[in-house]
Design a protein around this motif. Structure first.
Motif, PDB file in Angstrom:
ATOM      1  N   PHE A 154       0.864  -1.183   0.000  1.00  0.00           N
ATOM      2  CA  PHE A 154       0.000   0.000   0.000  1.00  0.00           C
ATOM      3  C   PHE A 154       0.894   1.224   0.000  1.00  0.00           C
ATOM      4  CE2 PHE A 154      -1.748   3.536   2.420  1.00  0.00           C
ATOM      5  CZ  PHE A 154      -2.895   3.806   1.689  1.00  0.00           C
ATOM      6  N   VAL A 155       0.475   2.260  -0.720  1.00  0.00           N
ATOM      7  CA  VAL A 155       1.188   3.523  -0.703  1.00  0.00           C
ATOM      8  C   VAL A 155       0.182   4.629  -0.997  1.00  0.00           C
ATOM      9  CG1 VAL A 155       1.819   3.409  -3.143  1.00  0.00           C
ATOM     10  CG2 VAL A 155       3.190   4.802  -1.591  1.00  0.00           C
ATOM     11  N   SER A 156       0.323   5.750  -0.312  1.00  0.00           N
ATOM     12  CA  SER A 156      -0.613   6.864  -0.512  1.00  0.00           C
ATOM     13  C   SER A 156      -0.250   7.644  -1.760  1.00  0.00           C
ATOM     14  CB  SER A 156      -0.589   7.786   0.711  1.00  0.00           C
ATOM     15  OG  SER A 156       0.664   8.431   0.834  1.00  0.00           O
ATOM     16  N   GLU A 157      -1.180   8.496  -2.173  1.00  0.00           N
ATOM     17  CA  GLU A 157      -1.000   9.244  -3.418  1.00  0.00           C
ATOM     18  C   GLU A 157       0.148  10.244  -3.342  1.00  0.00           C
ATOM     19  OE1 GLU A 157      -4.706  11.007  -4.307  1.00  0.00           O
ATOM     20  OE2 GLU A 157      -5.724   9.105  -4.748  1.00  0.00           O
ATOM     21  N   GLY A 158       0.634  10.510  -2.115  1.00  0.00           N
ATOM     22  CA  GLY A 158       1.761  11.444  -1.977  1.00  0.00           C
ATOM     23  C   GLY A 158       3.033  10.939  -2.621  1.00  0.00           C
ATOM     24  N   CYS A 159       3.049   9.649  -3.015  1.00  0.00           N
ATOM     25  CA  CYS A 159       4.245   9.102  -3.655  1.00  0.00           C
ATOM     26  C   CYS A 159       4.537   9.794  -4.979  1.00  0.00           C
ATOM     27  CB  CYS A 159       4.105   7.601  -3.839  1.00  0.00           C
ATOM     28  SG  CYS A 159       2.855   7.133  -5.062  1.00  0.00           S
ATOM     29  N   LEU A 160       3.488  10.300  -5.648  1.00  0.00           N
ATOM     30  CA  LEU A 160       3.686  10.940  -6.945  1.00  0.00           C
ATOM     31  C   LEU A 160       4.545  12.186  -6.806  1.00  0.00           C
ATOM     32  CD1 LEU A 160       3.108  11.146  -9.958  1.00  0.00           C
ATOM     33  CD2 LEU A 160       0.999  12.395  -9.395  1.00  0.00           C
ATOM     34  N   GLU A 161       4.215  13.031  -5.856  1.00  0.00           N
ATOM     35  CA  GLU A 161       4.987  14.261  -5.653  1.00  0.00           C
ATOM     36  C   GLU A 161       6.375  13.947  -5.114  1.00  0.00           C
ATOM     37  OE1 GLU A 161       4.721  18.537  -3.253  1.00  0.00           O
ATOM     38  OE2 GLU A 161       3.048  17.129  -3.226  1.00  0.00           O
ATOM     39  N   LEU A 162       6.486  12.927  -4.264  1.00  0.00           N
ATOM     40  CA  LEU A 162       7.766  12.599  -3.649  1.00  0.00           C
ATOM     41  C   LEU A 162       8.712  11.920  -4.624  1.00  0.00           C
ATOM     42  CD1 LEU A 162       9.429  12.524  -0.982  1.00  0.00           C
ATOM     43  CD2 LEU A 162       8.494  10.238  -0.609  1.00  0.00           C
ATOM     44  N   THR A 163       8.209  10.925  -5.373  1.00  0.00           N
ATOM     45  CA  THR A 163       9.084  10.109  -6.220  1.00  0.00           C
ATOM     46  C   THR A 163       8.901  10.339  -7.707  1.00  0.00           C
ATOM     47  OG1 THR A 163       7.544   8.251  -6.433  1.00  0.00           O
ATOM     48  CG2 THR A 163       8.928   8.316  -4.451  1.00  0.00           C
ATOM     49  N   GLY A 164       7.771  10.933  -8.107  1.00  0.00           N
ATOM     50  CA  GLY A 164       7.473  11.083  -9.522  1.00  0.00           C
ATOM     51  C   GLY A 164       6.750   9.882 -10.104  1.00  0.00           C
TER      52      GLY A 164
END
Length: 657
Positions: free
Chosen positions: A158-168
Motif C-alpha cells: 500500500f502507498v498513498s498518493e503522496g508518492c507521486l509528488e515525492l518520487t514522480g
C-alpha cells in the motif's frame, strides 16, 4: 478453468480463510466462482457459487456501475459500494480486477441498528467519517504513507498518493514493484545503511528513523526522512508501515550552515585565530579555530573552559587590567580589545591579542560576545625588531658624532700620559739636565713617583685611553659601512679566518682555555658564494664564536666538554649561518637586551657592550638579513643568521634599500 485462474482461486481461498469480512470472486462473465471469508455466513441464501451476480438478492441499482469502475481501474479500487444485508448489516465493498479477467470483491461487514442508516450514531456513518478523515489526511500529508514487505525490494502493498509528488511515480507503478521497486529509488550508497537500520529496529522491537537519498523519476536527487515500525497481526509479523517525506531543503540548509561554519573554522585556523562564542547569561564559551596552536589543547579538551577558566589562564600580572577592560566594554556595549599573556597547556605563556564584539537583546543589553584570540608574539617580535633597528640607526648616527668629540680630548690625555712617562726616563739627557739644575737627581724623582704609585696611575691612564680608543674605533665602524665594495665571498674561508683570529686572541689571555673547546663544523658541500662585505661577515663570525668561547672555556666555567657547533647551509633564497654553544644560556631579560648597544653581562666590565650590536647592524642594515637568538637558562644559546641571495642581495649591494 485455466491453470493460472485455478492457482489464483487457490490463493484467494487461502487468504479468505483469515479475512475478517467477506470475499467474493467473479469471472469475466460476472458469475460467482467463490464465496468465502470469516463473515461469509451473512451472505447465506443471498449468493452462492455459480450464480450470476445480477440475479442475486443482494444485487441492487448502482452495483453494476461499481463493478465497471473496478474493472476499468488500474489498481485496487479505493471507492466503496454499500449493500444492505438482512436489514441489520451493511457491507462496504471494494474490489480489484486482475488481468486474467477475475474480479475480487472484499467486503467489510458493519453491523448497525434497524433504524435509518443516516443517524449520526450509526456505526456505518462513523466508519464513513473515519474513512473520509483518513483519506483527507493521506492526501494532505507532505510525503507518502506506506505498508511494505520486509524484503530487499521493500515491496509495497500500500502507498498513498503522496508518492507521486515525492518520487514522480504513480501509485500503481510502485505497488507490488510493477514498474520499479522502491529499493531501486534509494541511491546505492545508502541501500545497505537503510537495510541495517530497519533490521536492527525490528530486532530491538523499536521504531526506526532514517535519512537517506533517493533518485526520482525525473532524475532529481532528494533527501528523505523515513519513520516506520514493524506490524504484527495475531502475533505474526506481516510487514512494515511508515511515513516518508522530503527533507531536501532542510538538509541543504543544514549542510550550507555546516559548510559555512567549517569555512569559518578553517579560515580561523589558517589565520592562527582561536574564535569563541561567550554566552553572557551562563558564562559558557564555545571555542573553535586554532585552539591547539594557541592553547596547546585539543578543541574537545578546551570546551570545558568557561569565563572563569579563561580568566585563570591570563598571567597574574595582566589579569586585573584585562578583566577591568572587559567590564568596561560590557557596561558600554562597545568592542573589547586587549593584549595579555595567555597560559598554555605546558605552562608557558604566549602573548595574545583578544578582540570581541557583543550581540545585544531588544533592550540593548549584551547577551553574547563573539571574538577571536590570536598569537601576538610574532607581532611583538616584529615590533621589537623595528624598535631595535630604529635604535641601532639612531645610535649609529650618534656614534659618529660622539666618536669625533671624544677622540680629540682622548688624544690629549693619551699623548700627555706618554709625555709624562718620557719626562721621567733617566737616560734622556734633557731630563738629567733639568734635574741637576734644580738640585734633585732624576733617580730620586723616579723613586718618589714609584713610591707614591704615580707611575702606576700613569699606566692606568694609558690602559684606559687604549680601551676608550678601541671603543671609538668600534663606534666608528658601527656608524659607517665598510670601505670595500661588496663581492662574492666564500663563507667557509671567512669562517676559517675568523676561527684563527679567535684562537690567537684567546690563547694570549691566561683567563681562557680555548684549546678545550670542541668546534663542530657542518658545512654544506656545495655551499654557494654570497654577495657581501667579506670583512664584515668575518667580524660577525669572530664576534659570535669569541663570545661563546669566552663563556664556555673560561677558568671559572664548569662545563666539562665545551662545544661550539657551526652550521652553514643554503637554499635558493637565503644562506643560513647557525652558531650554537652548550653554555649556561640566557633568561628572557638578557635575550631582550642582548643586541642593545653598550649592554654587557660581564661583571668586570672589560667588554664595550658593542659586539653583538655591531653584529646586528652588519647583518640587518648592511646586508638586509636577519638574526635570531634562541636561548633558555641551562640550555645554551643559538644564533641563526639568514643572509639573502639573489634580488634582495642585489638591492643592498646597489644601495637601493
Amino acid at each position: 478453468m485455466a491453470v493460472f485462474e485455478r492457482d489464483i482461486l487457490q490463493a484467494v481461498e487461502f487468504i479468505a480463510q483469515h479475512y475478517p469480512g467477506v470475499v467474493v470472486v467473479l469471472n469475466d462473465d460476472k458469475r460467482v466462482v467463490f464465496v468465502g471469508g470469516i463473515e461469509a455466513r451473512i451472505l447465506s441464501g443471498l449468493i452462492s457459487s455459480g450464480d450470476f451476480l445480477s440475479s442475486s438478492k443482494m444485487y441492487s441499482s448502482g452495483f453494476e456501475e461499481f463493478l465497471n469502475t473496478v474493472v476499468h481501474s488500474e489498481s485496487t479500487f479505493s471507492g466503496y459500494y454499500e449493500s444492505k444485508v438482512s436489514g441489520v448489516s451493511e457491507v462496504l465493498w471494494n474490489g480489484n480486477y486482475l488481468e486474467s479477467g477475475i474480479i475480487i470483491l472484499k467486503g467489510k461487514v458493519v453491523r448497525g441498528n434497524t433504524g435509518s442508516f443516516s443517524e449520526p450514531d450509526n456505526e456505518l456513518d462513523a466508519l464513513r467519517a473515519k474513512e473520509r478523515i483518513f483519506s483527507t489526511l493521506l492526501s494532505n500529508l507532505p510525503g507518502m504513507v506506506y505498508r511494505c514487505k520486509n524484503d530487499v525490494d521493500w515491496s509495497l502493498d500500500f502507498v498513498s498518493e503522496g508518492c507521486l509528488e515525492l518520487t514522480g511515480y504513480e501509485v500503481e507503478a510502485l505497488l507490488g514493484n510493477r514498474d520499479i521497486a522502491y529499493a531501486d529509488l534509494i541511491l546505492p550508497e545508502f541501500r545497505a545503511y537503510v537495510w541495517e537500520c530497519v533490521q536492527e529496529a525490528i530486532q530491538d522491537n523499536e521504531p526506526y528513523e532514517i535519512m537517506y537519498k533517493i533518485r526520482t523519476l525525473s532524475g532529481e536527487l532528494k533527501w528523505v526522512w523515513e519513520k516506520g515500525v514493524d506490524v504484527y497481526e495475531d502475533g505474526e509479523f506481516i510487514g512494515l508501515e511508515g511515513f516518508i517525506t522530503d527533507v531536501t531543503l532542510l538538509m541543504e540548509t543544514e549542510q550550507a550552515l555546516h559548510q559555512s561554519e567549517e569555512r569559518y573554522r578553517l579560515m580561523a585556523e589558517k589565520t592562527g585565530q582561536m574564535v569563541y562564542d561567550l554566552n553572557l547569561n551562563t558564562n559558557e564559551i564555545i571555542w573553535a579555530g586554532a585552539v591547539r596552536e594557541i592553547s596547546g589543547c585539543t578543541e574537545e579538551e578546551f570546551q570545558s573552559v568557561d569565563l572563569d577558566g579563561w580568566e585563570k589562564l591570563i598571567h597574574p600580572d595582566d589579569r586585573e587590567h584585562v578583566v577591568a577592560d572587559l567590564e568596561k566594554s560590557l557596561k558600554r556595549a562597545c568592542s573589547f580589545v586587549s593584549t595579555y599573556r595567555f597560559r598554555r597547556k605546558d605552562g608557558s605563556f604566549l602573548y595574545v591579542e583578544d578582540e570581541g564584539d557583543f550581540l545585544l537583546d531588544v533592550t540593548g543589553k549584551p547577551i553574547r560576545m563573539i571574538g577571536a584570540i590570536k598569537n601576538y608574539s610574532d607581532k611583538m617580535k616584529v615590533q621589537e625588531l623595528m624598535i631595535q633597528s630604529e635604535k641601532m640607526t639612531t645610535v649609529a648616527s650618534l656614534s659618529a658624532g660622539m666618536a669625533h668629540e671624544i677622540n680629540n680630548p682622548l688624544g690629549v690625555i693619551s699623548q700627555s700620559a706618554q709625555n709624562i712617562e718620557r719626562r721621567l726616563l733617566p737616560h734622556l739627557a734633557k731630563n738629567k739636565e733639568v734635574a741637576d739644575k734644580i738640585g734633585v737627581p732624576i733617580a730620586l724623582i723616579r723613586q718618589y713617583l714609584d713610591e707614591r704609585n704615580v707611575t702606576t696611575m700613569l699606566d692606568s691612564i694609558k690602559e684606559a685611553s687604549s680601551r676608550v680608543a678601541r671603543t671609538i674605533v668600534n663606534m666608528l665602524n658601527f656608524s659607517r659601512k665598510s670601505g670595500e665594495d661588496k663581492k662574492n665571498c666564500n663563507l667557509k674561508e671567512l669562517l676559517e679566518q675568523a676561527l684563527e683570529k679567535v684562537k690567537t686572541d684567546l690563547n694570549s689571555c691566561a683567563e681562557y682555555e680555548f684549546s678545550r673547546v670542541n668546534i663542530i663544523k657542518n658545512i654544506q658541500p656545495d655551499l654557494p658564494e654570497i654577495l657581501c662585505f667579506g670583512a664584515e661577515i668575518e667580524r660577525v663570525f669572530f664576534q659570535l664564536v669569541k663570545n661563546s668561547a669566552q663563556i664556555i672555556c673560561s677558568n671559572k666555567s664548569v662545563i666539562e666538554e665545551p662545544t661550539i657547533k657551526i652550521k652553514l647551509f643554503s637554499n635558493d633564497a637565503y644562506l643560513t649561518i647557525e652558531i650554537e654553544d652548550n653554555g649556561p644560556g640566557m633568561d628572557a631579560i638578557t635575550r631582550k637586551k642582548v643586541f642593545e648597544p653598550f649592554f654587557t653581562t660581564r661583571i668586570n666590565q672589560k667588554g664595550s657592550g658593542l659586539g653583538l650590536s655591531i653584529v646586528y647592524f652588519i647583518i640587518t642594515h648592511n646586508h638586509g638579513g636577519a638574526i635570531r637568538l634562541d636561548s633558555e637558562p641551562g640550555e645554551g644559546s643559538k644564533f641563526t643568521i639568514s643572509l639573502p641571495r639573489g634580488p634582495v642581495a642585489d638591492l643592498y649591494s646597489n644601495g637601493s634599500w
